[in-house]
Design an enzyme around this catalytic site. Structure first.
Site, PDB file in Angstrom:
ATOM      1  N   SER A  57     -29.585 -57.508  13.231  1.00  0.00           N
ATOM      2  CA  SER A  57     -29.548 -56.499  12.226  1.00  0.00           C
ATOM      3  C   SER A  57     -28.655 -56.529  11.176  1.00  0.00           C
ATOM      4  CB  SER A  57     -29.153 -55.063  13.116  1.00  0.00           C
ATOM      5  OG  SER A  57     -27.780 -55.461  13.388  1.00  0.00           O
ATOM      6  N   ASP A 347     -22.686 -47.100   9.923  1.00  0.00           N
ATOM      7  CA  ASP A 347     -22.723 -46.261  11.342  1.00  0.00           C
ATOM      8  C   ASP A 347     -21.679 -47.255  12.392  1.00  0.00           C
ATOM      9  OD1 ASP A 347     -24.014 -48.790  12.302  1.00  0.00           O
ATOM     10  OD2 ASP A 347     -26.047 -48.067  12.269  1.00  0.00           O
ATOM     11  N   HIS A 350     -22.411 -50.950  12.060  1.00  0.00           N
ATOM     12  CA  HIS A 350     -22.950 -51.640  10.658  1.00  0.00           C
ATOM     13  C   HIS A 350     -21.987 -51.262   9.540  1.00  0.00           C
ATOM     14  CE1 HIS A 350     -26.348 -51.699  13.512  1.00  0.00           C
ATOM     15  NE2 HIS A 350     -26.340 -52.897  13.252  1.00  0.00           N
TER      16      HIS A 350
END
Length: 372
Positions: A57, A347, A350
């Site tokens: 990600s 978040d 991240h």
């Protein structure tokens, strides 16, 4: 279709428990951040014809939007600071590291996802990402949330090479592949989403043995890239993963501070990747393999946030900032902070766009200048 761990050290036996826990959604880490401001002279002056990306990600620009998985972020509040305020599938409030590096070397300001039907080979010719949020080196890690394993990313890359040759011709395509910057950014999920969360790998291997297993996969992957013509490769290290907001939130006994054991594993694994880089640079003629380590600059940001203009390090911007990511951010959107630039993390796993830029700038200046 499943495939054996063809990019790995010897295949491990046993079926894996695919149950999803809150820590399983650790998908999705950030490992490599690269950004070079003020040095862009335009595409004509670029020494890097393309940026080609593999990973999780940290560098997925939306491939997971097109596969059946819950590891997605193509909804608000993600992407609110991206061009047009659009949530593309990037796990950030804005751009991800590969977008920054593409612009830094004089190419387009973002790198498209290979599975996104809006783009074709003319778009991918100067940059493409095969990355998939929640994946790792280990096939068992990608199985947890049914995402794209690393071996499949390699297959996409081979397909990309064939399309590139059809688009620009054999000679030019080979030159592009040789001179392109190939980036690898993954590893955190293997530990936080897999090894420390799901029974299986931890019963087969000690942490150090698992590190060796993952390093073996990394080595085989790099050798395969080299065999396909890649010569400029950046191997990303792990961040201080014990300092991610979710890990701090769940570290109740430790007073919600960083988890020392996870950070120690990150440092240990990074040292093995560094030694691997030195080994392959000696063994593979013409390769330029760089180890890009974000650990210490991220640690400094977290311990001295005011120096970088941050106000919050232990909680993130999204929702309560303690454990949310992905769909949990969507459900708690009404609580999301108004100014992400004050937060190190977007978040629970991240970083914000601002953090990406700071870390990336450090990595480029200290590691990747040889490519630019």
């Amino acid at each position: 279709m499943q495939k054996s761990q063809s990019l790995t050290a010897p295949t491990m036996q046993g079926h894996q428990n695919k149950a999803i826990s809150s820590s399983s959604l650790s998908c999705i880490h950030f490992t490599l951040c690269i950004f070079l401001p003020l040095l862009v002279t335009g595409t004509s002056g670029s020494k890097v014809p393309a940026v080609i990306v593999f990973g999780d990600s940290s560098v997925d620009a939306g491939n997971n939007n097109f596969i059946p998985t819950v590891a997605r972020s193509n909804f608000e509040p993600y992407g609110r600071d991206f061009q047009g305020g659009k949530a593309t599938g990037r796990f950030s409030n804005g751009r991800i590291p590969t977008d920054f590096i593409s612009e830094a070397v004089g190419l387009k300001p973002y790198i498209p996802a290979y599975l996104d039907p809006k783009y074709n080979i003319s778009d991918f010719a100067t940059g493409v990402t095969f990355a998939s949020a929640a994946t790792g080196y280990d096939n068992a890690t990608s199985d947890v949330l049914s995402v794209i394993p690393l071996w499949r990313q390699m297959e996409y890359y081979k397909d990309y090479q064939n399309k590139l040759r059809g688009h620009v011709g054999e000679s030019r395509a080979n030159q592009t592949i040789s001179e392109a910057l190939h980036m690898m950014s993954l590893g955190t999920n293997d530990f936080l989403e897999n090894y420390y969360t799901i029974p299986g790998r931890s019963s087969e291997y000690t942490p150090q043995q698992y590190e060796n297993f993952l390093a073996g996969i990394a080595e085989n992957f790099i050798r395969k890239l080299y065999g396909l013509g890649a010569r400029r490769i950046s191997l990303g290290g792990l961040p201080p993963m014990g300092c991610l907001p979710l890990e701090r939130t769940t570290n109740i006994v430790g007073g919600n501070e960083c988890v020392p054991s996870y950070n120690a594993i990150a440092l240990e694994f990074n040292n093995k990747l560094k030694r691997l880089t030195m080994k392959l640079n000696k063994e593979l003629p013409g390769i330029r393999l760089a180890f890009s380590n974000p650990y210490f600059i991220l640690q400094r940001i977290i311990t001295k946030p005011a120096q970088y203009g941050f106000q919050s390090t232990s909680v993130a911007c999204c929702a309560t900032g303690m454990f949310e990511m992905g769909y949990a951010c969507r459900r708690g959107e009404m609580f999301t902070c108004s100014d992400a630039s004050k937060y190190v993390f977007w978040d629970s796993f991240h970083p914000t766009e601002k953090t990406n830029g700071i870390v990336a700038n450090y990595v480029v200046k200290n590691v990747l200048t040889e490519f630019l």
